[in-house]
Write a protein that holds these residues in place. Sequence first.
Motif, PDB file in Angstrom:
ATOM      1  N   ALA A 281     -14.148   3.587 -25.210  1.00  0.00           N
ATOM      2  CA  ALA A 281     -13.995   4.814 -26.011  1.00  0.00           C
ATOM      3  C   ALA A 281     -13.074   5.786 -25.285  1.00  0.00           C
ATOM      4  CB  ALA A 281     -15.371   5.453 -26.206  1.00  0.00           C
ATOM      5  N   ASN A 282     -12.381   5.267 -24.270  1.00  0.00           N
ATOM      6  CA  ASN A 282     -11.699   6.125 -23.297  1.00  0.00           C
ATOM      7  C   ASN A 282     -10.268   6.462 -23.735  1.00  0.00           C
ATOM      8  OD1 ASN A 282     -10.671   7.232 -20.949  1.00  0.00           O
ATOM      9  ND2 ASN A 282     -11.885   5.889 -19.648  1.00  0.00           N
ATOM     10  N   LYS A 283     -10.144   7.528 -24.516  1.00  0.00           N
ATOM     11  CA  LYS A 283      -8.819   7.865 -25.068  1.00  0.00           C
ATOM     12  C   LYS A 283      -7.827   8.307 -23.998  1.00  0.00           C
ATOM     13  CE  LYS A 283     -11.757  11.533 -25.812  1.00  0.00           C
ATOM     14  NZ  LYS A 283     -13.006  11.754 -26.461  1.00  0.00           N
TER      15      LYS A 283
ATOM     16  N   ALA B 249     -24.734  -0.846 -16.245  1.00  0.00           N
ATOM     17  CA  ALA B 249     -24.441  -0.225 -14.948  1.00  0.00           C
ATOM     18  C   ALA B 249     -24.255   1.272 -15.098  1.00  0.00           C
ATOM     19  CB  ALA B 249     -23.168  -0.837 -14.355  1.00  0.00           C
ATOM     20  N   ASP B 250     -24.890   2.017 -14.225  1.00  0.00           N
ATOM     21  CA  ASP B 250     -24.650   3.456 -14.133  1.00  0.00           C
ATOM     22  C   ASP B 250     -24.939   3.869 -12.695  1.00  0.00           C
ATOM     23  OD1 ASP B 250     -24.391   5.882 -16.398  1.00  0.00           O
ATOM     24  OD2 ASP B 250     -25.201   6.526 -14.459  1.00  0.00           O
ATOM     25  N   LEU B 251     -24.335   4.963 -12.266  1.00  0.00           N
ATOM     26  CA  LEU B 251     -24.564   5.411 -10.888  1.00  0.00           C
ATOM     27  C   LEU B 251     -26.021   5.830 -10.698  1.00  0.00           C
ATOM     28  CD1 LEU B 251     -21.314   7.487 -10.269  1.00  0.00           C
ATOM     29  CD2 LEU B 251     -21.804   5.111  -9.638  1.00  0.00           C
TER      30      LEU B 251
ATOM     31  N   ASN C  30     -24.177  -1.191  -9.789  1.00  0.00           N
ATOM     32  CA  ASN C  30     -22.950  -1.860  -9.382  1.00  0.00           C
ATOM     33  C   ASN C  30     -22.184  -2.409 -10.602  1.00  0.00           C
ATOM     34  OD1 ASN C  30     -20.953  -3.284  -8.157  1.00  0.00           O
ATOM     35  ND2 ASN C  30     -22.304  -4.831  -7.215  1.00  0.00           N
ATOM     36  N   ALA C  31     -21.134  -1.692 -10.993  1.00  0.00           N
ATOM     37  CA  ALA C  31     -20.359  -2.116 -12.165  1.00  0.00           C
ATOM     38  C   ALA C  31     -19.766  -3.512 -11.975  1.00  0.00           C
ATOM     39  CB  ALA C  31     -19.246  -1.101 -12.435  1.00  0.00           C
ATOM     40  N   GLU C  32     -19.399  -3.823 -10.754  1.00  0.00           N
ATOM     41  CA  GLU C  32     -18.817  -5.147 -10.471  1.00  0.00           C
ATOM     42  C   GLU C  32     -19.774  -6.268 -10.875  1.00  0.00           C
ATOM     43  OE1 GLU C  32     -15.852  -5.859  -9.159  1.00  0.00           O
ATOM     44  OE2 GLU C  32     -15.168  -3.857  -8.551  1.00  0.00           O
TER      45      GLU C  32
ATOM     46  N   ASP D 254     -34.411   9.509 -16.748  1.00  0.00           N
ATOM     47  CA  ASP D 254     -34.939   9.117 -18.061  1.00  0.00           C
ATOM     48  C   ASP D 254     -33.878   9.393 -19.130  1.00  0.00           C
ATOM     49  OD1 ASP D 254     -36.343   8.592 -20.330  1.00  0.00           O
ATOM     50  OD2 ASP D 254     -37.751  10.269 -20.142  1.00  0.00           O
ATOM     51  N   ARG D 255     -33.432   8.363 -19.812  1.00  0.00           N
ATOM     52  CA  ARG D 255     -32.375   8.523 -20.831  1.00  0.00           C
ATOM     53  C   ARG D 255     -32.960   8.571 -22.243  1.00  0.00           C
ATOM     54  NH1 ARG D 255     -27.237   8.406 -17.806  1.00  0.00           N
ATOM     55  NH2 ARG D 255     -27.938   7.638 -15.803  1.00  0.00           N
ATOM     56  N   GLY D 256     -34.269   8.515 -22.334  1.00  0.00           N
ATOM     57  CA  GLY D 256     -34.892   8.575 -23.658  1.00  0.00           C
ATOM     58  C   GLY D 256     -34.903   7.242 -24.383  1.00  0.00           C
TER      59      GLY D 256
ATOM     60  N   GLY E 200     -24.303   7.024 -20.157  1.00  0.00           N
ATOM     61  CA  GLY E 200     -24.425   8.455 -20.456  1.00  0.00           C
ATOM     62  C   GLY E 200     -24.694   8.650 -21.926  1.00  0.00           C
ATOM     63  N   THR E 201     -24.058   9.659 -22.511  1.00  0.00           N
ATOM     64  CA  THR E 201     -24.322   9.999 -23.912  1.00  0.00           C
ATOM     65  C   THR E 201     -24.057   8.804 -24.839  1.00  0.00           C
ATOM     66  OG1 THR E 201     -23.619  12.245 -23.407  1.00  0.00           O
ATOM     67  CG2 THR E 201     -23.710  11.653 -25.735  1.00  0.00           C
ATOM     68  N   VAL E 202     -22.853   8.263 -24.775  1.00  0.00           N
ATOM     69  CA  VAL E 202     -22.497   7.198 -25.719  1.00  0.00           C
ATOM     70  C   VAL E 202     -23.207   5.885 -25.344  1.00  0.00           C
ATOM     71  CG1 VAL E 202     -20.608   5.964 -26.841  1.00  0.00           C
ATOM     72  CG2 VAL E 202     -20.255   8.317 -26.067  1.00  0.00           C
TER      73      VAL E 202
END
Length: 438
Positions: free
Chosen positions: A104-106, A44-46, A64-66, A51-53, A13-15
Amino acid sequence: MSQGVKVGLLGWGTVGTGVTRIFQNSQDLLAKRSGTTITLGKIADLDITRDRGVKVDRSLLTTNAEAVIQDPEIQIVVELIGGIEPAKGFILKALKAGKHVVTANKALLAEHWDEIMSTARDSSADIYFEAAVGGGIPVVQALNDGLAPNHIQGIFGIINGTANYILSQMKKGQSFDEALAEAQAKGFAEADPALDVKGGDTMHKLVILAAMAFGRRVAPSDVHVEGIDQLTAQDILYAREELDKEIKLLGIAKQTKDKQVQVRVHPALIPGDHLMSAVHGVYNSLYVIGDAVGPTMFYGKGAGEMPTASAVVSDVIFIARNIHMGVAGNVPSVYYLPQAAADSLPVEPIAELVSQYYLRFTVKEEIGVIAKIAGILSEKGISIEAVIQKDAHKENVVPIMIVIHQAKEKDVTAALETIDKMPFTVQPTLKIRIEDID
Ligand SMILES: NC(=O)c1ccc[n+]([C@@H]2O[C@H](COP(=O)([O-])OP(=O)(O)OC[C@H]3O[C@@H](n4cnc5c(N)ncnc54)[C@H](OP(=O)(O)O)[C@@H]3O)[C@@H](O)[C@H]2O)c1
């Protein structure tokens, strides 16, 4: 040079997109700083069609994150999905598989600190999280390394850019609702902004900072949390014009004299000429006081694609260097020493706090109201420093602002409970603590 280090990304995503950009734009720099080559091995992303640029070799992409976690070539897993699950499960699996993790997951770290840190320790894997506090500001590393010889006496953080943006706009005369709507329109606030404006996001970051500063965990439920949603533009105006103070949403972690800590999140009045008062808009700042170094201050962008990616990749470089040197997983870090997980820090109950307060009463315009308020405060041993009375807002309703000398929170609360039940009170009294940031 070694064979290099491969990194797997969970969440594009963004980060995640920002991290990809840094990998693409600064390959040589990363190699120079780490002593080895660092490459993205899988992402991995769903959704891997959007297009993420940024252009990447499509063979890197997976839904598949696994597949990232299980890839034997990947040594560092970067979690940028956010939220508790499935991010937590992925991080634990990666650590147990001996991968080093950057996140980054606070929210996740604050809620599940012990489990994550002890899993890292038991797996001899590293977990780093610079981006979880203050976005691009390298305060986690500063606490861990640069300030390591210091007993940290206090941390005062403006660590939610959305809340700070709203307060900055209110200072210009906007109402809370107008400022929030503008923050949302500009993409600063979450679609559900409760975590920003009610203090929850600041609390998550404060829990991490306190664990770093004091070497032991703080339970999120022990943190006193208030947001900025009760403030009016007038409070901000009066603070500035009448008291020469600014109102900021602060995360505060402080040692007390009797070996407890205060961990609290709330709006606070701070001196108008303090450096923290000059932190406006979406910027973040942390004022950290060590016993040897004295006060230090960190300032920068607390969120956004590239600042946050900067912090993430700094952790990646650090771990890659350790892998290259053959010491990754063996470098002790204060935040997951066994005793760090053993007990929570003893936290001073908010009722025991001693502070100065700004009180805003909203009352009917009647003769003798101020005397009645002063009488009730005095019954609790509370003395008044200043009274500011303005003209009626609406017919027959006036705001009265009172600054009181130092008092115990529980006495102030008790006095306000009585005052708020009086027939002259139109709406509950607002209380803002006045903070000395030194
Ligand atoms: N944005 C910032 O400025 C900032 C600053 C500091 C810290 N952080 C932290 O950084 C983390 C990421 O934030 P962000 O703003 O980049 O979030 P984001 O833009 O929402 O990106 C998260 C990505 O993860 C994907 N995802 C969700 N479930 C997944 C799964 N099971 N497997 C693989 N990918 C999955 C999402 O896909 P879909 O969208 O397709 O569901 C999305 O693309 C969060 O922990 C956040 O708190 C962000």
